[in-house]
Design a protein around this motif. Structure first.
Motif, mmCIF file in Angstrom:
data_model
loop_
_atom_site.group_PDB
_atom_site.id
_atom_site.type_symbol
_atom_site.label_atom_id
_atom_site.label_comp_id
_atom_site.label_asym_id
_atom_site.label_seq_id
_atom_site.Cartn_x
_atom_site.Cartn_y
_atom_site.Cartn_z
ATOM 1 N N LEU A 93 -47.592 -38.628 -25.732
ATOM 2 C CA LEU A 93 -47.235 -37.710 -24.728
ATOM 3 C C LEU A 93 -47.897 -38.080 -23.717
ATOM 4 O O LEU A 93 -47.696 -37.593 -22.301
ATOM 5 N N ARG A 94 -48.751 -39.056 -23.707
ATOM 6 C CA ARG A 94 -49.546 -39.819 -22.417
ATOM 7 C C ARG A 94 -48.703 -40.172 -21.362
ATOM 8 O O ARG A 94 -49.019 -39.865 -20.105
ATOM 9 N N PRO A 95 -47.579 -40.701 -21.593
ATOM 10 C CA PRO A 95 -46.773 -41.274 -20.434
ATOM 11 C C PRO A 95 -46.048 -40.029 -19.553
ATOM 12 O O PRO A 95 -45.540 -40.409 -18.474
ATOM 13 N N TYR A 96 -46.124 -38.576 -20.027
ATOM 14 C CA TYR A 96 -45.329 -37.622 -19.647
ATOM 15 C C TYR A 96 -46.126 -36.686 -19.064
ATOM 16 O O TYR A 96 -47.287 -36.536 -19.240
ATOM 17 N N ARG A 112 -43.714 -26.788 -19.444
ATOM 18 C CA ARG A 112 -42.813 -27.889 -19.418
ATOM 19 C C ARG A 112 -43.559 -29.592 -19.755
ATOM 20 O O ARG A 112 -44.482 -29.591 -19.501
ATOM 21 N N VAL A 113 -42.854 -29.921 -20.220
ATOM 22 C CA VAL A 113 -42.903 -31.593 -20.570
ATOM 23 C C VAL A 113 -41.879 -32.287 -19.896
ATOM 24 O O VAL A 113 -40.795 -32.294 -20.088
ATOM 25 N N PHE A 123 -40.223 -28.885 -23.911
ATOM 26 C CA PHE A 123 -41.231 -27.800 -23.528
ATOM 27 C C PHE A 123 -42.339 -27.529 -24.747
ATOM 28 O O PHE A 123 -41.790 -27.746 -25.740
ATOM 29 N N MET A 124 -43.342 -27.086 -24.617
ATOM 30 C CA MET A 124 -44.185 -26.522 -25.572
ATOM 31 C C MET A 124 -44.023 -24.769 -25.424
ATOM 32 O O MET A 124 -44.202 -24.335 -24.315
ATOM 33 N N LEU A 125 -44.209 -24.238 -26.839
ATOM 34 C CA LEU A 125 -44.463 -22.942 -26.784
ATOM 35 C C LEU A 125 -45.663 -22.833 -27.584
ATOM 36 O O LEU A 125 -46.206 -23.296 -28.622
ATOM 37 N N CYS A 184 -46.075 -25.628 -30.627
ATOM 38 C CA CYS A 184 -45.138 -26.403 -30.905
ATOM 39 C C CYS A 184 -44.720 -27.183 -29.709
ATOM 40 O O CYS A 184 -44.723 -26.476 -28.549
ATOM 41 N N ILE A 185 -44.055 -28.248 -29.783
ATOM 42 C CA ILE A 185 -43.215 -28.800 -28.836
ATOM 43 C C ILE A 185 -41.595 -28.906 -29.434
ATOM 44 O O ILE A 185 -41.433 -29.166 -30.352
ATOM 45 N N VAL A 186 -40.864 -28.579 -28.262
ATOM 46 C CA VAL A 186 -39.524 -28.414 -28.652
ATOM 47 C C VAL A 186 -38.732 -29.365 -27.711
ATOM 48 O O VAL A 186 -38.886 -29.322 -26.434
ATOM 49 N N ALA A 187 -37.743 -29.742 -28.256
ATOM 50 C CA ALA A 187 -36.401 -30.574 -27.376
ATOM 51 C C ALA A 187 -35.113 -29.651 -27.687
ATOM 52 O O ALA A 187 -34.819 -29.623 -28.948
#
Length: 208
Positions: A93-96, A112-113, A123-125, A184-187
């Protein structure tokens, strides 16, 4: 960490070939970073794809300017130099850009991511212990990598490192671990579709 749930071979092959929307690819990459078995399977798929390319007849390159948009779409997710992440965040996730945590309900927060150019929303929840999320389904994909804690629903229990690959054929009622909570991270592509009479009542308020 005992990982049970992994991406399908179809998903890993699309990831290896750079064919996934970058938002979906980021969530897959978070799982791969955590799971040695998925990293090994990814290397095997990459080797097969490389062998198939070598077996094809070479084709002369067309003259003219290069289509950089196509090249960008095919580029795999990589770890670039960037700011130091807070503890527990995947290095991919470093570039974002990561937004601040914002409450969206009782003991539930979202951040938000920022994945520029992605069709999927990322996004993360973070949910507190014992939270039960509404019964829902989706009009598109909902891919999730568990970063910490756990949840369970009709298709099993998902703990840290697990990958939950849901689509429009799935409907579920996630229940967060009563002790650990869950991050968690979600797309997500498409929309969340709440089920039941209460869900239909609340649907206009849902904005992910």
């Amino acid at each position: 960490m005992s990982i049970v749930h992994r991406p399908s071979d179809e998903t890993l092959a699309a990831f290896a070939a750079g064919q996934l929307d970058e938002g979906l690819a980021v969530v897959v990459a978070c799982h791969i970073e955590a799971d040695r078995q998925s990293r090994q399977r990814l290397r095997e798929l990459e080797a097969v794809q490389g062998a198939l390319l070598e077996a094809e007849e070479p084709v002369a390159m067309a003259s003219g300017p290069r289509d950089t948009s196509t090249a960008a779409q095919a580029a795999p997710v990589s770890v670039a130099a960037g700011p130091t992440l807070e503890a527990g965040m995947p290095q991919v996730l470093r570039p974002y850009g990561l937004g601040p945590w914002r409450p969206i309900g009782i003991r539930i927060a979202m951040r938000r991511v920022d994945v520029p150019g992605a069709d999927a929303r990322v996004f993360m929840l973070r949910a507190g212990p014992g939270i039960a999320l509404p019964h829902h389904k989706h009009s598109g994909f909902e891919w999730t990598t568990i970063l910490a804690g756990a949840y369970e629903h009709e298709y099993g229990r998902y703990a840290a490192g697990d990958f939950d690959e849901a689509d429009s054929e799935h409907d579920h009622t996630p229940r967060v671990d009563p002790v650990e909570g869950c991050t968690c991270i979600v797309a997500m592509t498409g929309n969340v579709l709440l089920q039941g009479w209460l869900g239909r009542l609340l649907q206009p308020l849902v904005r992910f």
